[in-house]
Motif scaffolding. Sequence first.
Motif, short mmCIF file in Angstrom:
data_model
loop_
_atom_site.label_atom_id
_atom_site.label_comp_id
_atom_site.label_asym_id
_atom_site.label_seq_id
_atom_site.Cartn_x
_atom_site.Cartn_y
_atom_site.Cartn_z
N ILE A 162 -11.07 -19.96 30.92
CA ILE A 162 -10.80 -20.95 31.96
C ILE A 162 -11.86 -22.03 31.95
O ILE A 162 -11.56 -23.22 31.98
N ARG A 163 -13.12 -21.64 31.90
CA ARG A 163 -14.21 -22.62 31.89
C ARG A 163 -14.21 -23.43 30.61
O ARG A 163 -14.52 -24.62 30.64
N GLU A 198 -14.85 -11.52 32.21
CA GLU A 198 -15.74 -12.48 31.55
C GLU A 198 -14.99 -13.26 30.49
O GLU A 198 -15.19 -14.47 30.34
N ARG A 210 -11.54 -26.13 30.93
CA ARG A 210 -11.97 -27.19 31.84
C ARG A 210 -12.99 -28.10 31.17
O ARG A 210 -12.95 -29.30 31.33
N ALA A 211 -13.90 -27.50 30.41
CA ALA A 211 -14.91 -28.30 29.73
C ALA A 211 -14.26 -29.22 28.70
O ALA A 211 -14.65 -30.37 28.55
N GLN A 215 -12.55 -32.14 30.49
CA GLN A 215 -13.48 -33.11 31.04
C GLN A 215 -14.06 -34.01 29.94
O GLN A 215 -14.37 -35.15 30.18
N HIS A 261 -21.49 -14.85 30.59
CA HIS A 261 -21.65 -16.15 31.22
C HIS A 261 -20.76 -16.24 32.47
O HIS A 261 -19.80 -17.01 32.51
N ILE A 262 -21.10 -15.42 33.47
CA ILE A 262 -20.37 -15.45 34.74
C ILE A 262 -21.39 -15.58 35.87
O ILE A 262 -22.51 -15.09 35.77
N TRP A 287 -12.78 -15.71 32.35
CA TRP A 287 -13.63 -16.76 32.92
C TRP A 287 -14.05 -17.75 31.83
O TRP A 287 -14.03 -18.96 32.04
N SER A 288 -14.42 -17.23 30.67
CA SER A 288 -14.83 -18.10 29.56
C SER A 288 -13.67 -18.98 29.09
O SER A 288 -13.86 -20.15 28.78
#
Length: 94
Positions: free
Chosen positions: A84-85, A78, A88-89, A92, A26-27, A81-82
């Motif tokens: 970090i994302r 990856e 953030r999710a 939020q 998922h990048i 990135w997962s």
Amino acid sequence: MSWLWVIIVGLVLGVLARAIIPGKQHIPLWLTIVFGILGSILGNAVAGWLGVAHTNGIDWTRHVLQLVGAILVVLVGERLWSMIRGNRANKQRA
């Protein structure tokens, strides 16, 4: 080496690495290119350390090492990135 060529090689190596790694990564595409470029640099460094950076004809060993480097960078990147994302999710939603 021109920047366009670096981006093309990064794209090819990144896409090949993602195709070889099982499952879905998922990048985004831009990060795939960056990871491919970093894998190429890593593979070239290892080829230099092994003394196979410059050979007569096609440098198959160097190209394989670049692909292996791209696979390693995509695997690690990856996951980062997962994480970090994912963080953030979660922020939020709160």
